[in-house]
Write an enzyme that holds these catalytic residues in place. Structure first.
Site, mmCIF file in Angstrom:
data_model
loop_
_atom_site.group_PDB
_atom_site.id
_atom_site.type_symbol
_atom_site.label_atom_id
_atom_site.label_comp_id
_atom_site.label_asym_id
_atom_site.label_seq_id
_atom_site.Cartn_x
_atom_site.Cartn_y
_atom_site.Cartn_z
ATOM 1 N N SER A 185 1.106 -1.359 0.086
ATOM 2 C CA SER A 185 -0.459 -0.348 0.315
ATOM 3 C C SER A 185 1.025 1.338 -0.130
ATOM 4 O O SER A 185 2.102 1.497 0.445
ATOM 5 C CB SER A 185 -0.690 -0.233 1.348
ATOM 6 O OG SER A 185 -1.427 1.457 0.886
ATOM 7 N N TYR B 92 -2.764 5.624 -4.889
ATOM 8 C CA TYR B 92 -3.547 6.428 -4.994
ATOM 9 C C TYR B 92 -3.396 8.010 -5.474
ATOM 10 O O TYR B 92 -2.038 8.328 -5.462
ATOM 11 C CB TYR B 92 -4.332 6.915 -3.186
ATOM 12 C CG TYR B 92 -5.064 5.950 -2.801
ATOM 13 C CD1 TYR B 92 -6.098 5.471 -3.247
ATOM 14 C CD2 TYR B 92 -4.316 5.646 -1.221
ATOM 15 C CE1 TYR B 92 -7.046 4.256 -2.467
ATOM 16 C CE2 TYR B 92 -5.564 4.865 -0.675
ATOM 17 C CZ TYR B 92 -6.543 4.312 -1.157
ATOM 18 O OH TYR B 92 -7.051 2.899 -1.146
ATOM 19 N N THR C 195 -5.318 2.108 -7.478
ATOM 20 C CA THR C 195 -6.507 2.164 -6.690
ATOM 21 C C THR C 195 -7.655 3.243 -7.242
ATOM 22 O O THR C 195 -7.561 4.555 -6.963
ATOM 23 C CB THR C 195 -6.968 1.925 -5.302
ATOM 24 O OG1 THR C 195 -5.692 0.593 -5.067
ATOM 25 C CG2 THR C 195 -7.669 1.573 -4.684
ATOM 26 N N LYS D 105 -6.992 -1.010 -10.100
ATOM 27 C CA LYS D 105 -7.445 -2.182 -9.211
ATOM 28 C C LYS D 105 -9.177 -0.951 -8.803
ATOM 29 O O LYS D 105 -9.039 0.156 -7.945
ATOM 30 C CB LYS D 105 -6.774 -1.852 -7.897
ATOM 31 C CG LYS D 105 -7.544 -2.251 -6.699
ATOM 32 C CD LYS D 105 -6.703 -2.355 -5.697
ATOM 33 C CE LYS D 105 -7.024 -3.254 -4.023
ATOM 34 N NZ LYS D 105 -7.653 -2.508 -3.317
ATOM 35 N N HIS E 61 -12.910 -3.443 -2.921
ATOM 36 C CA HIS E 61 -12.569 -2.594 -1.476
ATOM 37 C C HIS E 61 -12.510 -3.367 -0.298
ATOM 38 O O HIS E 61 -12.578 -2.271 1.168
ATOM 39 C CB HIS E 61 -12.494 -0.936 -1.547
ATOM 40 C CG HIS E 61 -11.319 -0.513 -1.658
ATOM 41 N ND1 HIS E 61 -10.438 0.835 -1.930
ATOM 42 C CD2 HIS E 61 -10.869 -0.268 0.529
ATOM 43 C CE1 HIS E 61 -9.641 1.792 -1.860
ATOM 44 N NE2 HIS E 61 -9.617 0.700 -0.025
HETATM 45 C C1 LIG Z 1 -7.798 -2.269 7.289
HETATM 46 C C2 LIG Z 1 -7.728 -1.939 5.542
HETATM 47 C C3 LIG Z 1 -6.556 -0.925 4.583
HETATM 48 C C4 LIG Z 1 -6.911 -1.305 3.315
HETATM 49 N N1 LIG Z 1 -5.915 -0.373 2.319
HETATM 50 C C5 LIG Z 1 -6.061 -0.100 1.527
HETATM 51 C C6 LIG Z 1 -5.238 0.594 0.922
HETATM 52 O O1 LIG Z 1 -4.261 1.178 1.544
HETATM 53 N N2 LIG Z 1 -4.952 0.883 -0.602
HETATM 54 C C7 LIG Z 1 -5.948 0.195 -1.334
HETATM 55 O O2 LIG Z 1 -5.957 -0.135 -2.508
HETATM 56 N N3 LIG Z 1 -7.142 -0.679 -0.579
HETATM 57 C C8 LIG Z 1 -6.903 -0.830 1.001
HETATM 58 N N4 LIG Z 1 -7.670 -1.727 1.385
HETATM 59 C C9 LIG Z 1 -8.867 -2.255 0.238
HETATM 60 C C10 LIG Z 1 -7.313 -4.222 0.373
HETATM 61 O O3 LIG Z 1 -6.815 -3.770 -1.034
HETATM 62 C C11 LIG Z 1 -8.537 -4.833 -0.904
HETATM 63 O O4 LIG Z 1 -9.280 -4.448 -1.876
HETATM 64 C C12 LIG Z 1 -9.934 -5.822 0.087
HETATM 65 O O5 LIG Z 1 -9.293 -5.394 1.533
HETATM 66 C C13 LIG Z 1 -10.106 -6.632 0.020
HETATM 67 O O6 LIG Z 1 -11.580 -7.394 0.515
HETATM 68 P P1 LIG Z 1 -11.365 -8.472 2.025
HETATM 69 O O7 LIG Z 1 -10.790 -7.590 3.022
HETATM 70 O O8 LIG Z 1 -13.101 -8.958 2.184
HETATM 71 O O9 LIG Z 1 -10.399 -9.650 1.336
HETATM 72 C C14 LIG Z 1 -7.863 -1.919 2.252
HETATM 73 C C15 LIG Z 1 -8.653 -3.142 3.234
HETATM 74 C C16 LIG Z 1 -8.571 -3.145 4.730
HETATM 75 C C17 LIG Z 1 -9.504 -3.874 5.274
HETATM 76 C C1 LIG Z 2 -5.675 4.794 5.132
HETATM 77 C C2 LIG Z 2 -6.921 4.124 4.253
HETATM 78 C C3 LIG Z 2 -7.675 5.069 2.924
HETATM 79 C C4 LIG Z 2 -6.660 3.007 3.335
HETATM 80 C C5 LIG Z 2 -7.651 2.496 2.659
HETATM 81 O O1 LIG Z 2 -8.027 2.490 1.101
HETATM 82 C C6 LIG Z 2 -9.003 1.869 3.321
HETATM 83 O O2 LIG Z 2 -8.687 1.915 4.917
HETATM 84 O O3 LIG Z 2 -9.867 1.312 2.907
#
Ligand SMILES: Cc1cc2nc3c(=O)[nH]c(=O)nc-3n(C[C@H](O)[C@H](O)[C@H](O)COP(=O)(O)O)c2cc1C
Ligand SMILES: CC(C)CC(=O)C(=O)O
Length: 369
Positions: free
Chosen positions: A112, A135, A161, A238, A262
């Protein structure tokens, strides 16, 4: 660090239970939570319950090969790691531990933009391909600098993303007044850029405030050319959920797509990613690989997504559960377990390699209205 002796996880949800017991409530809510009513979070999971498998028999399944190829890299498993922010929220090793776990499992790790360890330290710990997720920051020079840094560290693709022009309304974080503590920061960005993420406020998420300040919501397809000019690395988009956007992505030269909502954290009411997969795969027509994330909680889920046309699947929350439960060993445990379950499903459905995990292997029923 290893898992406690008393815990022998048999499913990814066993890691979830261990993680829940170890994490502060607000951190837990940040990880598990989604946008608004969390109906897309629930839909992601429900979709796998509508899958029936079509087993073939009397096939030699003495060896089930989960190996695959993605953007020129060989992988031992098609189960990889989705980008998630701030891994030090759950374990002091942060993304360095995650990279070690990915290396042990032979899996892809998408880092990330909000990683809490530097991309150089992460790359030094990695053993397989790393992709860097971005991002679109308002400060384009910061974005350009990070792209150069990621390439110099050995990242093999840029993942943009595209589903977050603003952050989803995450009620749990707002109620908790969630903010980052002083010990955790976005290690690859100028601290001034993420200062707002550390300022708690009653009834609001500091991460949401920060995202409004940092992320440029005016970006369009035309801006992808700017990214292309700054990097020769493959570009992965993404957050694609429709055939229309998949076709535009291909027309704009995307090298891969990730079907994703997401993890239900952005648009509440978006379809389950598994339900969106066939439409995207059809629109792409084989022009580039399609990956999927969202709700994958084991090898049978991975099998379903692969059969419906995904080249690989990514785990978000389960990797954080593994990291919280046991550092690098926990991450490797999660990935190995999902891969073993996938191989098991391949054996019992008579599909000894991923090429044979095709549309004839599953039926995805539509949800009754
Ligand atoms: C705690 C957390 C932080 C995330 N941070 C990002 C991020 O920084 N960038 C991003 O593109 N997606 C982020 N996501 C989304 C994940 O890349 C992903 O799309 C999603 O978690 C997939 O679903 P799942 O948790 O059910 O496996 C985040 C998801 C979670 C749970
Ligand atoms: C720090 C957040 C903006 C990261 C993210 O994409 C998320 O929490 O789903």
């Amino acid at each position: 660090m290893t898992l406690p002796q008393t815990v022998a996880p048999a499913t990814l949800h066993d890691y979830e239970q261990v993680a829940r017991g170890r994490l502060d409530g607000a951190v837990w809510d940040f990880i598990e939570g989604g946008a608004e009513s969390e109906r897309t979070v629930a839909a992601n999971r429900r979709a796998y319950g509508r899958v029936s498998l079509r087993p073939r028999v009397l096939v030699d399944v003495s060896v089930c090969d989960t190996g695959t190829e993605l953007l020129g890299a060989r992988l031992r498993t098609p189960v990889g790691i989705a980008p998630t922010a701030y891994h030090q929220l759950v374990h002091p090793d942060g993304e360095v531990g995650t990279a070690r776990g990915a290396a042990a499992a032979g899996a892809l790790f998408v880092v990330s933009i909000y990683a809490s360890r530097t991309v150089e330290d992460i790359a030094a710990a990695a053993g397989g391909p790393l992709w860097m997720q971005l991002y679109w920051l308002r400060r384009r020079e910061a974005l350009a600098a990070l792209i150069s840094r990621a390439a110099a560290a050995g990242c093999r693709a840029i993942v943009l993303t595209v589903d977050a022009p603003r952050l989803g309304r995450r009620h749990r974080d707002a109620r908790n007044g969630f903010a980052l503590g002083p010990g955790i920061r976005a290690a690859n960005l100028d601290p001034a850029l993420t200062a707002a993420a550390h300022v708690p406020g009653a009834g609001r998420s500091a991460l949401a405030t920060h995202a409004v300040e940092a992320v440029d919501p005016s970006v369009t397809w035309a801006d992808l050319a700017w990214l292309r000019e700054r990097s020769d690395l493959p570009l992965v988009l993404k957050g694609i959920l429709t055939g229309e956007d998949a076709a535009l992505a291909v027309a704009h030269g995307a090298d891969a797509l990730i079907v994703s909502n997401h993890g239900g954290r952005q648009l509440d009411g978006a379809p389950a990613s598994l339900d969106a997969l066939a439409e995207v795969v059809a629109a792409v027509g084989g022009a580039c690989p399609v990956l999927l994330d969202g709700g994958v909680r084991g090898g049978t889920d991975a099998f379903a997504a692969l059969a419906l046309g995904a080249r690989a699947v990514l785990l978000g929350r389960p990797v954080l559960w593994g990291l919280a439960a046991g550092g690098a060993a926990g991450v490797a445990g999660v990935l190995d377990l999902a891969t073993e379950e996938l191989a098991h499903t391949m054996a019992l459905t008579g599909r000894p390699d991923l090429a044979s995990v095709d549309a004839s292997a599953v039926v995805l029923r539509t949800e009754a209205r």
